[in-house]
Motif scaffolding. Sequence first.
Motif, mmCIF file in Angstrom:
data_model
loop_
_atom_site.group_PDB
_atom_site.id
_atom_site.type_symbol
_atom_site.label_atom_id
_atom_site.label_comp_id
_atom_site.label_asym_id
_atom_site.label_seq_id
_atom_site.Cartn_x
_atom_site.Cartn_y
_atom_site.Cartn_z
ATOM 1 N N ALA A 45 55.498 66.433 46.775
ATOM 2 C CA ALA A 45 55.331 67.624 47.607
ATOM 3 C C ALA A 45 54.763 68.783 46.781
ATOM 4 N N GLU A 46 55.249 68.931 45.561
ATOM 5 C CA GLU A 46 54.742 69.992 44.689
ATOM 6 C C GLU A 46 53.290 69.731 44.295
ATOM 7 N N ASN A 87 51.065 68.030 46.068
ATOM 8 C CA ASN A 87 50.236 68.276 47.257
ATOM 9 C C ASN A 87 50.056 69.762 47.534
ATOM 10 N N ALA A 88 50.980 70.593 47.064
ATOM 11 C CA ALA A 88 50.885 72.037 47.274
ATOM 12 C C ALA A 88 49.930 72.712 46.282
#
Length: 73
Positions: free
Chosen positions: A37-38, A40-41
């Motif tokens: 998630a990090e 992809n951010a």
Amino acid sequence: MMLLLTACDPGSSEVVIKTICPRINEYDAKTQDRALAEYNALPQGSALRLFIGDYKQLREQIRVCRARGAATK
């Protein structure tokens, strides 16, 4: 020089090559999900994306190294 050459008996010499591969840290699923998630951010042009890609490639090379080492035992 001749003394050095005659001191070794090549017939009794044995060469042993041992490959030592670095250890790979294992991460639980929760940590992997958070890392994804990090990742992809991150912005598309982020230098961290490049570093993470290099790290992924290094981990794959270590896996291959360890597999080869296990196959020769």
